[in-house]
Design a protein around this motif. Structure first.
Motif, PDB file in Angstrom:
ATOM      1  N   ALA A 181     -33.974 -29.111  39.709  1.00  0.00           N
ATOM      2  CA  ALA A 181     -33.725 -27.654  40.111  1.00  0.00           C
ATOM      3  C   ALA A 181     -33.370 -26.955  38.637  1.00  0.00           C
ATOM      4  N   GLU A 182     -32.660 -27.557  37.927  1.00  0.00           N
ATOM      5  CA  GLU A 182     -32.454 -26.947  36.486  1.00  0.00           C
ATOM      6  C   GLU A 182     -33.782 -26.709  35.542  1.00  0.00           C
ATOM      7  N   ILE A 183     -34.593 -27.605  35.885  1.00  0.00           N
ATOM      8  CA  ILE A 183     -35.995 -27.520  35.115  1.00  0.00           C
ATOM      9  C   ILE A 183     -36.803 -26.515  35.685  1.00  0.00           C
ATOM     10  N   VAL A 184     -36.815 -26.230  36.910  1.00  0.00           N
ATOM     11  CA  VAL A 184     -37.782 -25.067  37.411  1.00  0.00           C
ATOM     12  C   VAL A 184     -37.126 -23.920  37.250  1.00  0.00           C
ATOM     13  N   GLY A 185     -35.537 -23.857  37.606  1.00  0.00           N
ATOM     14  CA  GLY A 185     -34.864 -22.723  37.384  1.00  0.00           C
ATOM     15  C   GLY A 185     -35.003 -22.212  36.037  1.00  0.00           C
ATOM     16  N   THR A 186     -34.909 -22.856  34.996  1.00  0.00           N
ATOM     17  CA  THR A 186     -34.906 -22.340  33.425  1.00  0.00           C
ATOM     18  C   THR A 186     -36.291 -22.086  32.926  1.00  0.00           C
ATOM     19  N   PHE A 187     -37.291 -22.620  33.755  1.00  0.00           N
ATOM     20  CA  PHE A 187     -38.763 -22.486  33.363  1.00  0.00           C
ATOM     21  C   PHE A 187     -38.978 -20.980  33.837  1.00  0.00           C
ATOM     22  N   VAL A 188     -38.519 -20.454  35.069  1.00  0.00           N
ATOM     23  CA  VAL A 188     -38.487 -19.197  35.695  1.00  0.00           C
ATOM     24  C   VAL A 188     -37.965 -18.288  34.750  1.00  0.00           C
TER      25      VAL A 188
END
Length: 287
Positions: A181-188
């Motif tokens: 969740a943190e990886i995808v959220g920060t990518f966004v």
């Protein structure tokens, strides 16, 4: 016959061929990419603008933590979420503050307010290693002070009882889920930062006028809506560190590594995507 050929030739060349619409139109590159920032730039250390930018990052992150953690505390404190702003209100507080603070500090420091954003821009060679490290230190110090002021206002007992706004993986979710969740959220977030601040927008035939802080703040809002139930939404290592240090309970430190590793991986992926895909697209300016 010769005259007719000359007339036909003149007619064919009098008007340039219509440029196709869409990405197929982007064939002539007349925008010069700025040179990559050096890893170390000694001249920065003797420049007042360098330290002024660091101060701006400190103040912005301080205000960000103050408003956001107070909002979280208000929601947690209420026995019923119906009497508070709820998750939507928390998301608006985070996204709204980023919008306001990026708008205020973009002309001074670039408005990073997040070590993950700074890390992504460093990998894309948008700033020097010297400036990146300085920004990250000032962001973390600002976050610690912001969370500390909230604790001072609320009192130690109430602050600790309400969890201090610290990030952790929620019950029912694995550490892997929290990390993802943190990886995808920060990518966004970082992908939005690269897109919203792309200098080529002013050098191409674009029909998308944009105010950079708006999509950045909105990205933060949307990511919080999605991931607050999973991790409380970090996507900002300084925010997670500041709350964890001031709260200083095992509950805050058990999963703390997720809120550094996840955002940095997400930022790195966004930087790679930007360099390989976005930066490689040639653009034709509006004439």
């Amino acid at each position: 016959m010769e005259v007719r050929k000359r007339m036909l030739g003149f007619g064919a060349n009098k008007f340039s061929e219509r440029q196709p619409i869409g990405t197929s139109a982007q064939t002539d590159k007349d925008y010069k990419e700025p040179p990559p920032a050096p890893l170390f730039e000694p001249g920065e250390l003797s420049s007042w603008s360098f330290y002024r930018a660091g101060i701006a990052e400190f103040i912005a992150t301080f205000l960000f933590l103050y408003i956001s953690v107070l909002t979280v505390m208000g929601v947690v404190k209420s026995p019923t979420k119906c009497g508070t702003v709820g998750i939507q209100g928390i998301a608006w507080a985070f996204g709204g503050m980023i919008f306001a603070l990026v708008y205020c500090t973009a002309g001074i420091s670039g408005g990073h307010i997040n070590p993950a954003v700074t890390f992504g821009l460093l990998l894309a060679r948008k700033l020097s290693l010297t400036r990146a490290v300085f920004y990250m230190v000032m962001q973390c110090l600002g976050a610690i002070c912001g969370a500390g002021v909230v604790k001072g206002f609320m009192g130690k007992n109430e602050f600790n009882t309400l969890g201090g706004g610290a990030n952790s993986v929620a019950h029912g979710y694995t550490k892997g889920s929290g990390l993802g969740a943190e990886i995808v959220g920060t990518f966004v977030l970082v992908y939005t930062v690269f897109s919203a601040t792309d200098a080529k927008r002013s050098a191409r035939d674009s029909h998308v006028p944009i105010l950079a802080p708006l999509p950045i703040g909105f990205a933060v809002f949307l990511v919080h809506l999605a991931t607050i139930p999973i991790t409380g939404t970090g996507i900002n290592p300084a925010r997670s560190l500041g709350a964890a240090i001031i709260y200083n309970k095992d509950h805050a430190w058990n999963d703390h590594w997720i809120f550094w590793v996840g955002p940095f991986i997400g930022a790195a992926l966004a930087a790679i995507y930007h360099v390989i895909v976005i930066r490689a697209i040639p653009f034709k300016s509006r004439s």
